[in-house]
Scaffold this active site. Structure first.
Site, PDB file in Angstrom:
ATOM      1  N   PRO A  59       0.841  -1.207   0.000  1.00  0.00           N
ATOM      2  CA  PRO A  59       0.000   0.000   0.000  1.00  0.00           C
ATOM      3  C   PRO A  59       0.878   1.260   0.000  1.00  0.00           C
ATOM      4  O   PRO A  59       1.802   1.370   0.790  1.00  0.00           O
ATOM      5  CB  PRO A  59      -0.776  -0.098   1.316  1.00  0.00           C
ATOM      6  N   GLU A  60       0.592   2.170  -0.914  1.00  0.00           N
ATOM      7  CA  GLU A  60       1.283   3.457  -0.933  1.00  0.00           C
ATOM      8  C   GLU A  60       0.285   4.530  -0.483  1.00  0.00           C
ATOM      9  O   GLU A  60      -0.831   4.209  -0.072  1.00  0.00           O
ATOM     10  CB  GLU A  60       1.825   3.736  -2.342  1.00  0.00           C
TER      11      GLU A  60
END
Ligand SMILES: [Zn+2]
Length: 271
Positions: A2-3
């Site tokens: 996840p960014e």
């Protein structure tokens, strides 16, 4: 992994369900995350109200008045709402249980995530204090990027992924922003002109904004807090497209390795 857009999508999904609500308990099934989850967490959280749910970089901050629950999704974490009584599966390490019955669950197969408690200003926490400017803040612009890159001979893509330079930009969005800016990912950062830094800062913001608008990117097992898959991956111009034609010019997209990560670029559009 996840960014920023995936974390922000999660925050936006959860905030309306959590803010203003009282916490009944926390259930910790596995204390061995990237750092140990505090043993007395449930005691600390029980009876507090979630006043705000904010984000700094890729950290989610649950302001509970007496302190802040700091949560990071690590490499493989996902946070979402389940119905009371939903049996926990193998990688469901943490639940936040509200008095109204809502259960927020953290699933993190690789256990690189974090669940921490911090009294006082969360931005002063050692993990957060050193993070660079938020990409959407006024602090992050071409001038800042230009200054941050003057003494850096490393490739611009690696510098862009350095959280001291800008918060929350990981591999996917560094690849995509560099394509949009027309910059070759291997360019030594210090060689970028002021003008190119201006363009790149703008493209970083745009790329992240577009990704948030699309609910993030769903790769492997990532889904948003609402259980819906984001669909920014359908807008990828280079990421994961090695061997396919560039959508601008038709040139074959190339893949190289930089710092153990895959880099994708168009040899013609990106100089
Ligand atoms: Zn091209």
């Amino acid at each position: 992994m996840p960014e920023l857009p995936e974390v922000e999508t999660t925050r936006r999904g959860l905030a309306p369900l959590l803010v203003g609500k009282r916490i009944k308990a926390a259930v910790v099934r596995h204390h061995g995350l990237r750092q140990p989850v505090p043993r007395n967490l449930s005691k600390l959280l029980a009876g507090t109200t979630i006043h705000h749910l904010t984000r700094r970089g890729k950290y989610l901050l649950f302001d509970c008045g007496t302190g802040t629950l700091i949560l990071h999704l690590g490499m493989s974490g996902r946070l979402w709402v389940v119905n009371t009584g939903t049996p926990a599966e193998k990688h469901d390490h943490f639940d936040l249980v509200l008095e109204n019955g809502t259960v927020v669950r953290l699933r993190d197969p690789r256990r690189f995530g974090l669940v921490l408690w911090h009294k006082g200003d969360p931005l002063g926490h050692p993990l957060l204090a050193a993070i660079g400017p938020e990409p959407f803040s006024l602090e992050f612009d071409g001038a800042r990027l230009y200054r941050a890159t003057r003494n850096r001979s490393a490739a611009i893509k690696l510098v862009l992924m350095d959280s001291h330079v800008v918060a929350g930009v990981g591999n996917i969005y560094a690849n995509e922003a560099l394509f949009r800016a027309g910059i070759r990912p291997s360019t030594p950062a210090q060689r970028l002109s002021r003008e190119r830094c201006d363009v790149l800062a703008k493209r970083v913001r745009e790329t992240l904004q577009d990704a948030i608008g699309a609910g993030g990117s769903s790769l492997r097992d990532y889904v948003g807090s609402d259980g819906l898959a984001g669909n920014f991956q359908s807008q990828f111009m280079v990421y994961g497209r090695a061997g396919q034609p560039c959508q601008h010019c038709g040139t074959t997209i190339k893949e190289i390795r930089q710092g153990q990560r895959a880099t994708f670029y168009c040899p013609r559009c990106q100089r």
